[in-house]
Design a protein around this motif. Structure first.
Motif, PDB file in Angstrom:
ATOM      1  N   ALA A 260       0.859  -1.198   0.000  1.00 42.30           N
ATOM      2  CA  ALA A 260       0.000   0.000   0.000  1.00 42.30           C
ATOM      3  C   ALA A 260       0.885   1.234   0.000  1.00 42.30           C
ATOM      4  O   ALA A 260       1.871   1.302   0.732  1.00 42.30           O
ATOM      5  CB  ALA A 260      -0.904   0.010   1.229  1.00 42.30           C
TER       6      ALA A 260
ATOM      7  N   ILE B 175       0.681   5.530   0.009  1.00 37.79           N
ATOM      8  CA  ILE B 175      -0.135   6.745   0.057  1.00 37.79           C
ATOM      9  C   ILE B 175       0.766   7.926  -0.299  1.00 37.79           C
ATOM     10  O   ILE B 175       1.934   7.981   0.112  1.00 37.79           O
ATOM     11  CB  ILE B 175      -0.832   6.920   1.430  1.00 37.79           C
ATOM     12  CG1 ILE B 175      -1.937   7.967   1.335  1.00 37.79           C
ATOM     13  CG2 ILE B 175       0.163   7.245   2.541  1.00 37.79           C
ATOM     14  CD1 ILE B 175      -2.958   7.880   2.448  1.00 37.79           C
TER      15      ILE B 175
ATOM     16  N   ARG C 219      -3.824  10.243  -2.006  1.00 40.62           N
ATOM     17  CA  ARG C 219      -4.247   9.134  -2.870  1.00 40.62           C
ATOM     18  C   ARG C 219      -3.548   7.852  -2.445  1.00 40.62           C
ATOM     19  O   ARG C 219      -2.354   7.840  -2.167  1.00 40.62           O
ATOM     20  CB  ARG C 219      -3.932   9.424  -4.340  1.00 40.62           C
ATOM     21  CG  ARG C 219      -4.858  10.457  -4.969  1.00 40.62           C
ATOM     22  CD  ARG C 219      -4.864  10.326  -6.483  1.00 40.62           C
ATOM     23  NE  ARG C 219      -5.373   9.019  -6.890  1.00 40.62           N
ATOM     24  CZ  ARG C 219      -6.667   8.750  -7.078  1.00 40.62           C
ATOM     25  NH1 ARG C 219      -7.570   9.689  -6.893  1.00 40.62           N
ATOM     26  NH2 ARG C 219      -7.053   7.539  -7.431  1.00 40.62           N
ATOM     27  N   LEU C 220      -4.318   6.774  -2.400  1.00 39.62           N
ATOM     28  CA  LEU C 220      -3.800   5.485  -1.952  1.00 39.62           C
ATOM     29  C   LEU C 220      -3.769   4.502  -3.116  1.00 39.62           C
ATOM     30  O   LEU C 220      -4.734   4.409  -3.872  1.00 39.62           O
ATOM     31  CB  LEU C 220      -4.704   4.939  -0.838  1.00 39.62           C
ATOM     32  CG  LEU C 220      -4.383   3.538  -0.326  1.00 39.62           C
ATOM     33  CD1 LEU C 220      -3.101   3.547   0.509  1.00 39.62           C
ATOM     34  CD2 LEU C 220      -5.536   2.993   0.509  1.00 39.62           C
ATOM     35  N   THR C 221      -2.651   3.788  -3.256  1.00 36.96           N
ATOM     36  CA  THR C 221      -2.586   2.703  -4.233  1.00 36.96           C
ATOM     37  C   THR C 221      -2.319   1.410  -3.475  1.00 36.96           C
ATOM     38  O   THR C 221      -1.385   1.342  -2.682  1.00 36.96           O
ATOM     39  CB  THR C 221      -1.454   2.938  -5.250  1.00 36.96           C
ATOM     40  OG1 THR C 221      -1.703   4.181  -5.918  1.00 36.96           O
ATOM     41  CG2 THR C 221      -1.399   1.827  -6.287  1.00 36.96           C
TER      42      THR C 221
ATOM     43  N   ALA D 200     -10.594  -2.279  -3.402  1.00 36.18           N
ATOM     44  CA  ALA D 200     -10.709  -0.825  -3.220  1.00 36.18           C
ATOM     45  C   ALA D 200     -11.615  -0.518  -2.025  1.00 36.18           C
ATOM     46  O   ALA D 200     -11.317   0.372  -1.214  1.00 36.18           O
ATOM     47  CB  ALA D 200     -11.262  -0.181  -4.492  1.00 36.18           C
TER      48      ALA D 200
ATOM     49  N   ALA E  61      -9.650  -1.313   1.229  1.00 38.36           N
ATOM     50  CA  ALA E  61      -8.585  -0.335   1.457  1.00 38.36           C
ATOM     51  C   ALA E  61      -9.165   1.016   1.863  1.00 38.36           C
ATOM     52  O   ALA E  61      -8.686   1.647   2.819  1.00 38.36           O
ATOM     53  CB  ALA E  61      -7.736  -0.194   0.191  1.00 38.36           C
ATOM     54  N   ALA E  62     -10.186   1.454   1.154  1.00 41.90           N
ATOM     55  CA  ALA E  62     -10.787   2.757   1.448  1.00 41.90           C
ATOM     56  C   ALA E  62     -11.361   2.773   2.856  1.00 41.90           C
ATOM     57  O   ALA E  62     -11.156   3.719   3.619  1.00 41.90           O
ATOM     58  CB  ALA E  62     -11.877   3.073   0.419  1.00 41.90           C
TER      59      ALA E  62
ATOM     60  N   VAL F 156      -8.743   5.735  -4.117  1.00 43.71           N
ATOM     61  CA  VAL F 156      -8.001   4.477  -4.060  1.00 43.71           C
ATOM     62  C   VAL F 156      -7.825   3.905  -5.463  1.00 43.71           C
ATOM     63  O   VAL F 156      -8.772   3.825  -6.240  1.00 43.71           O
ATOM     64  CB  VAL F 156      -8.738   3.444  -3.181  1.00 43.71           C
ATOM     65  CG1 VAL F 156      -7.959   2.128  -3.149  1.00 43.71           C
ATOM     66  CG2 VAL F 156      -8.928   3.982  -1.775  1.00 43.71           C
ATOM     67  N   THR F 157      -6.598   3.537  -5.786  1.00 41.40           N
ATOM     68  CA  THR F 157      -6.307   2.828  -7.030  1.00 41.40           C
ATOM     69  C   THR F 157      -5.843   1.433  -6.663  1.00 41.40           C
ATOM     70  O   THR F 157      -5.013   1.270  -5.764  1.00 41.40           O
ATOM     71  CB  THR F 157      -5.181   3.547  -7.814  1.00 41.40           C
ATOM     72  OG1 THR F 157      -5.612   4.888  -8.056  1.00 41.40           O
ATOM     73  CG2 THR F 157      -4.895   2.859  -9.132  1.00 41.40           C
TER      74      THR F 157
ATOM     75  N   CYS G  74      -3.050  -2.137   4.874  1.00 43.07           N
ATOM     76  CA  CYS G  74      -3.585  -0.792   5.126  1.00 43.07           C
ATOM     77  C   CYS G  74      -3.559  -0.463   6.612  1.00 43.07           C
ATOM     78  O   CYS G  74      -3.340   0.690   6.999  1.00 43.07           O
ATOM     79  CB  CYS G  74      -4.994  -0.660   4.553  1.00 43.07           C
ATOM     80  SG  CYS G  74      -4.987  -0.636   2.746  1.00 43.07           S
TER      81      CYS G  74
END
Lengths: 745, 190
Positions: A455, A457, A462-464, A481, A484-485, A495-496, A527
């Protein structure tokens, strides 16, 4: 409504995050990546089932301008020597098939050559005129002729459980007041995902490969390719961003992968190989299976004895196994059980796991037999099941981690209106249509595998999240997603999710209904680990209200980190990132199943299916007019995508019951209906009236997310419920699928 | 033991096939001049020569509908026609209906109704649905089911497909009846 719930996504029904890519044709599948200077390979398939290749007359087609090479066993370079190099992660026992290895033909439509040319049209044309001479030997392809030759496999593939017995099944049957014994059969079935197998191999100037392959496991393909061709992992990156359906067909590396990599390495050029729909019938199938079920009950309808034997085909070179009979010792309470299982080798390709492997087969036989038994005992088929409800896993002698099948029975019966069902067959009629209602169900494993995730950020919040798991239509991008979100309290749009690439942390094969549990838990853990880092940064801020907080004291909601007990004490996550000065923060983590809980509990999902059919008495045509499928599979992460999976399972069940069968012409040892026109699957007009319900289970034992997986359980019982409904409509008991109209006339 | 030979090619087949020629196609309002063999299907021309891979190959035999595109507003299987036969026609592919940023109403409805899983048949389903609406035939559920049955979905997303098409068709038919009878009654494909 409280704004507190804004970033609570798990259990809701958000649209697929990859939806816009899929509906606009923007999502890239394996054969669609644009790489420069691409050559095209076309596979030539054997027209004989057994024998030897005497000669491949490649010279003639090599004379066509633009034809680059004809690869065959006559010119393949020296590759890995040992069988183990060709074994993939889910190879059964035995000796894996090696494409273009030698002159031996082991099955019909075996790839014997790859013609490579500058264009697809030229490769196809050249392949069509390639002359190949074969010596033909006598083949055997009919399992019916092998009834007495089945052997119990000792070297099955991972996950195979040898059948068990408890007490004395014969004695139990002898003591029974009511008994039945019948044979149940279904033919071979092929997965037939819409996307045909294909690979685009990008040959980079430094000799490294990026391989876009159709697969349910990029890591499995990478280890297969690196072992065979002696490449390092760095030299063979495998990518699958979207898969146009798998259903098990992509669990093992298929031959388009081997052939395209071979051609790229030899020609030092990028190559694309796609199979034809006909060739989609050449690498694995749900095996043609013969099953015998024997049941007996006391006068009260309590099961006293159960025997279940299954025999199916395998290839000459591998012992394909699946758990067909074990479920019969688990779904109902019965003191005396004998389960047995055999396989018999034929001159066919090795069968391959296909959606709910084993259970789809076994539950069909068991659940039709249960219907027959209920009638023999004079009991309503649902009441009969209730009387034999299994409160614990008798195979394992352990409690279920959760099991709300009884609640599913109640919900389904109420939704369907089961209480209005007359017991007698042929009791309901609408003009020349006979109407029948049937019930059936099933049980499937709630599995989990080791999985890893990453993960990241960035300062803009923005989080990938990334893991090498796959997306074959199940909704992996979306549920990851959501998890994670929700874990970091971010909007879903921030989130990507990245999947399907061997440069990402390792994930298990996309199968067994374990992706949500395995990769979902890895994403959650990762996360959470990232959250702990963010909390530490938040505590360094001036006057941080979180200074003394431990990770368990805070929650991430709506872009804030806040104290659980005093929610007004919070910091804005983006402020934390800005103040920290970090451009990005990255965390790796993983998840493993809990061995203690696995030992202590039996972890399974269950379902029950109610079906209505209308049968034309004169024509024998069957229409499924209503299906209620109630699934108990732990927690549901996304109501929308989970429902779609079960809707799709019902369509598969209709297909299995009424349409789907690959027909072998034993004179040639060749599947004769190897195309979409003659291999029948339902179309839109065949499907109506499907209802899906979930009986959610709170299950703290199965895994931290409480999910059991939903991709396979929904298929169970559908074919049996339809078969039972056909009996109820017509009074005719069909024990061989599919129920073509001639079986009812 | 017996010996069989396949494809013993006649000598005239071994001559180089007809060389590639120039073909101009109008796709999504844009002209593309391609050099391709005359026996190249429209499907392969789109995917391998123009790079429009939204049109899918599911069988290459006109059996599955995944390759459905609109030619002069009519839905066809692009695997069953040659590219050279479509010179001068208006070809609309899924990429011409909408983009991720500007979705066509059918594309939005497919997302809202979760009318797909793996997504591979989806472009064909959507083009077919647009063709069906153009035909002015999507009046009842049974009509939609029947007339969308040339498009196979192996994931079995038919319930969602029906609901998505129905939602958009109803809106279009309503709009058509509000405007003037006799017009096409459908939105343009752009």
């Amino acid at each position: 409504m409280s704004t507190d719930s804004n970033t609570k996504y798990v259990g809701k029904a958000p649209n697929r995050v990859d939806g816009p890519l899929k509906v606009t044709g923007t999502a890239k599948y394996a054969a669609e990546f644009d790489v420069p200077d691409l050559a095209y390979g076309y596979v030539v398939s054997s027209p004989v089932a057994k024998g030897r290749i005497r000669k491949i007359h490649a010279d003639k087609v090599l004379g066509l301008p633009g034809v680059l090479h004809v690869f065959s066993h006559e010119n393949v370079p020296g590759l890995a020597w040992f069988d183990r190099s060709y074994k993939d992660d889910v190879a059964p026992g035995g000796s894996p098939f090696r494409p273009l290895h030698d002159d031996e033909i082991k099955f019909n439509m075996q790839p014997v050559a790859l013609v490579v040319a500058d264009t697809f049209e030229l490769a196809r044309y050249a392949a069509s005129i390639l002359e190949v001479e074969y010596e033909v030997e006598k083949h055997e392809t009919d399992i019916e002729s092998k009834r007495d030759e089945g052997y119990e496999p000792g070297r099955g593939k991972t996950g195979y459980m040898p059948p068990q017995r408890r007490e004395d099944a014969d004695k139990g049957l002898e003591q029974s007041a009511h008994r039945i014994r019948h044979e149940y059969i279904h033919g071979a079935q092929h997965h037939n995902p819409m996307e045909m197998f294909g690979a685009t191999v990008h040959y980079h100037p430094d000799g490294k490969l990026t391989i876009y392959d159709k697969t349910q496991g990029v890591y499995n393909c990478q280890q297969y390719i690196t072992k065979i061709f002696g490449l390092s992992k760095d030299e063979a990156r495998v990518v699958n961003l979207f898969m146009g359906g798998g259903f098990g067909s992509g669990l093992r590396p298929q031959y388009e992968l081997f052939l395209s990599v071979l051609a790229a390495l030899e020609l030092k050029r990028s190559v694309r190989v796609t199979l034809t729909r006909q060739q989609m019938f050449s690498f694995g199938h749900r095996p043609h299976t013969l099953q015998t079920l024997e049941l007996g009950t006391g006068p009260d309808g309590a099961l006293l004895g159960l025997k279940h034997y299954a025999l199916h085909e395998t290839s000459r070179f591998e012992d394909y196994t699946e758990n067909v009979v074990n479920w019969s010792g688990m779904l109902y309470k019965c003191p005396n059980v004998r389960l047995s299982y055999g396989i018999s080798p034929l001159d066919v390709y090795t069968p391959l796991d296909m959606r709910a492997p084993g259970a789809a087969t076994g539950s069909f036989a068991l659940e039709v037999a249960m219907d027959e038994m209920a009638y023999e005992a004079g009991l309503d088929p649902l009441e009969f099941r209730r009387r034999n409800y299994a409160e614990e896993d008798q195979n394992k002698k352990a409690p279920f981690s959760s099991k709300k099948l009884r609640e599913a029975y109640d919900e389904g019966a109420r939704r369907f209106g089961w209480d209005k069902r007359p017991m007698a067959p042929r009791a309901t009629r609408e003009g020349n249509l006979l109407v029948g209602w049937g019930v059936a169900g099933g049980v499937w494993d709630a599995s989990m595998q080791k999985a890893a995730a990453k993960a990241t950020i960035t300062a803009d919040g923005r989080l990938t999240v990334a893991s090498a798991a796959g997306e074959n239509g199940t909704g992996t991008y979306t549920i990851m997603a959501q998890i994670a979100a929700e874990t970091l309290g971010l909007p879903l749009e921030a989130v990507t999710v990245r999947l399907g690439d061997t440069t990402l942390p390792e994930a298990p094969l996309q199968g067994g209904s374990w992706t949500a549990a395995s990769v979902g838990t890895a994403v959650k853990n990762t996360c959470e680990a990232l959250g702990e880092k963010l909390l530490k940064l938040a505590q360094k801020m001036d006057d941080s209200p979180l200074k003394d907080a431990k990770p368990e004291d805070v929650e991430f909601v709506n872009g804030l980190i806040r104290l659980r007990k005093e929610p007004q004490q919070s910091v804005v996550l983006r402020d934390v990132l800005q103040v920290s000065g970090e451009r990005e923060i990255e965390v790796d983590s993983s998840a493993m199943p809990n061995p203690v809980n696995m030992q202590k509990y039996s972890m399974h999902s269950h379902n029950v299916v109610f079906a209505e059919v209308k049968v034309d008495e004169e024509l024998g045509t069957v229409h499924v007019t209503r299906v209620v499928n109630v699934v108990a599979a732990g927690r549901i992460l996304n109501q929308k995508t989970a429902r779609s999976q079960v809707l799709g399972s019902v369509v598969w069940g209709i297909s299995m019951a009424l349409m789907e069968e690959t027909v072998m012409d034993h004179r040639y040892g060749r599947y004769m209906n190897h195309n979409y026109a003659e291999y029948h699957v339902p179309t839109n007009a065949d499907v109506r009236g499907i209802e899906v319900y979930f009986v959610e289970e709170e299950d703290p034992h199965v895994n931290p997310l409480g999910v059991k997986g939903i991709g396979e359980v929904g298929l169970l019982g559908v074919a049996a419920a339809i078969t039972n409904a056909v009996y109820h409509a017509t009074g005719k008991r069909v024990r061989s699928l599919p129920i073509y109209l001639d079986k009812l006339l | 033991m017996s010996i069989v030979s396949t494809s013993s090619a006649a000598d005239d087949q071994l001559r180089p096939p007809v060389p590639p020629g120039s073909v101009t196609l109008r796709i999504n309002g844009q002209e593309h001049t391609l050099r391709l063999a005359p026996w190249t299907s429209l499907l392969d021309a789109l995917r391998e020569y123009v790079g429009l891979t939204g049109t899918k190959k599911g069988c290459d035999h006109g059996q599955c509908g995944a390759c459905t595109v609109l030619v002069d507003g009519k839905r066809i299987n692009s695997c069953l026609t040659l590219a050279v036969l479509q010179e001068g026609a208006d070809i609309t592919t899924i990429e011409g209906l909408g983009t991720p940023e500007h979705l066509h109403p059918l594309q939005q409805a497919f997302i809202d109704h979760d009318a797909f899983q793996c997504g591979y048949c989806t472009p064909g389903q959507i083009c077919s649905a647009q063709g069906l609406i153009n035909e002015g035939k999507a009046h009842t559920e049974d009509e939609i089911r029947e007339l969308m049955s040339g498009n196979i979905c192996r994931c079995g997303a038919y319930v969602g497909i029906l609901n998505a098409v129905k939602e958009v068709a109803e809106k279009e038919l309503k709009m058509a009846s509000c405007t003037c009878y006799g017009s096409h009654g459908h939105s343009s494909n752009s």
